[in-house]
Write an enzyme that holds these catalytic residues in place. Structure first.
Site, short mmCIF file in Angstrom:
data_model
loop_
_atom_site.label_atom_id
_atom_site.label_comp_id
_atom_site.label_asym_id
_atom_site.label_seq_id
_atom_site.Cartn_x
_atom_site.Cartn_y
_atom_site.Cartn_z
N ASP A 123 -13.98 -26.89 -4.38
CA ASP A 123 -13.34 -28.18 -4.65
C ASP A 123 -12.82 -28.80 -3.35
O ASP A 123 -12.07 -28.16 -2.61
CB ASP A 123 -12.19 -27.97 -5.63
CG ASP A 123 -11.68 -29.24 -6.27
OD1 ASP A 123 -11.91 -30.34 -5.71
OD2 ASP A 123 -11.06 -29.14 -7.34
N TYR A 126 -6.60 -5.21 -2.14
CA TYR A 126 -6.31 -6.64 -2.04
C TYR A 126 -7.57 -7.50 -2.04
O TYR A 126 -7.63 -8.54 -1.40
CB TYR A 126 -5.40 -6.96 -0.84
CG TYR A 126 -4.02 -6.43 -1.06
CD1 TYR A 126 -3.11 -7.14 -1.84
CD2 TYR A 126 -3.62 -5.21 -0.54
CE1 TYR A 126 -1.84 -6.64 -2.07
CE2 TYR A 126 -2.36 -4.70 -0.76
CZ TYR A 126 -1.47 -5.42 -1.53
OH TYR A 126 -0.22 -4.93 -1.76
N ASP A 140 -11.85 -6.84 -6.84
CA ASP A 140 -12.27 -5.46 -6.57
C ASP A 140 -12.06 -4.60 -7.82
O ASP A 140 -11.60 -5.10 -8.85
CB ASP A 140 -11.53 -4.90 -5.36
CG ASP A 140 -10.02 -4.81 -5.54
OD1 ASP A 140 -9.53 -4.61 -6.68
OD2 ASP A 140 -9.30 -4.91 -4.53
N TYR A 194 -1.77 -12.98 -10.99
CA TYR A 194 -2.24 -12.54 -12.32
C TYR A 194 -2.15 -13.68 -13.33
O TYR A 194 -3.04 -13.86 -14.16
CB TYR A 194 -1.42 -11.35 -12.82
CG TYR A 194 -1.66 -10.06 -12.08
CD1 TYR A 194 -2.81 -9.82 -11.33
CD2 TYR A 194 -0.72 -9.04 -12.13
CE1 TYR A 194 -3.01 -8.62 -10.66
CE2 TYR A 194 -0.91 -7.83 -11.47
CZ TYR A 194 -2.06 -7.63 -10.74
OH TYR A 194 -2.26 -6.45 -10.08
N MET A 238 -4.33 -12.79 -3.31
CA MET A 238 -3.08 -12.11 -3.61
C MET A 238 -2.36 -11.75 -2.32
O MET A 238 -2.99 -11.28 -1.37
CB MET A 238 -3.34 -10.85 -4.43
CG MET A 238 -2.06 -10.19 -4.93
SD MET A 238 -2.33 -8.63 -5.80
CE MET A 238 -3.21 -9.20 -7.23
N HIS A 271 -16.04 -29.11 -12.79
CA HIS A 271 -15.19 -29.38 -11.63
C HIS A 271 -13.75 -29.02 -11.95
O HIS A 271 -13.21 -29.39 -12.98
CB HIS A 271 -15.29 -30.86 -11.26
CG HIS A 271 -14.34 -31.26 -10.20
ND1 HIS A 271 -13.24 -32.02 -10.45
CD2 HIS A 271 -14.31 -30.98 -8.88
CE1 HIS A 271 -12.56 -32.21 -9.33
NE2 HIS A 271 -13.20 -31.59 -8.36
#
Length: 151
Positions: free
Chosen positions: A69, A136, A30, A118, A79, A22
């Protein structure tokens, strides 16, 4: 092969999902994402490939086994579009549809600036790279609790 498990889920990916607890996070990305260099910093330490799979299909397969969650406001991050933080890409809506369907509710997704994404990805449990051409196609999903009945 095993019965009842999506054919897109490899033995390695199943192992990663089972090891996660958890609050652990998983990046699904991609082919443009710097997956190998970022994966080296993760708990798993290497890329898990979903060859021949796009992001919506791969994420839908993962979410057949992994709940998101419910203890955080935004269990999914994506992003931001560079130079256009409010910009929308077609992939964002596709992923929103997948996560909402998997959870049976509207799930909030937050946007992170490229380098913040990142950094968050480097703290993930693992990086899953699909064959999706993007752009993206970079998402972080936070694992929730599986509520099993007591024996």
């Amino acid at each position: 092969m095993l019965k009842g498990i999506d054919r897109h889920l490899s033995a390695e990916l199943l192992h990663v999902l089972m090891l996660m607890g958890h609050g652990d996070t998983l990046v699904i990305c991609d082919v443009n994402h710097p997956a190998a260099s970022i994966a080296a910093k993760t708990v798993h330490g290497r890329v898990v490939d979903m060859v021949g799979c796009d992001i919506p299909t791969g994420l839908a397969a993962i979410l057949t086994l992994m709940p998101l969650d419910t203890f955080v406001q935004s269990p999914v991050s994506r992003m931001q579009v560079v130079g256009d933080p409010g910009g929308q890409m077609p992939m964002f809506g596709l992923v929103q549809t997948v996560i909402d369907a998997a959870e049976g509710r509207t799930v909030q997704m937050q946007a992170l600036e490229r380098f913040a994404f990142y950094e968050a990805a480097s703290r993930a449990f693992a990086i899953v790279r699909t064959s999706d051409p993007g752009p993206y196609g970079c998402f972080i999903v936070k694992k929730g609790v599986v509520d099993l009945p007591r024996l």
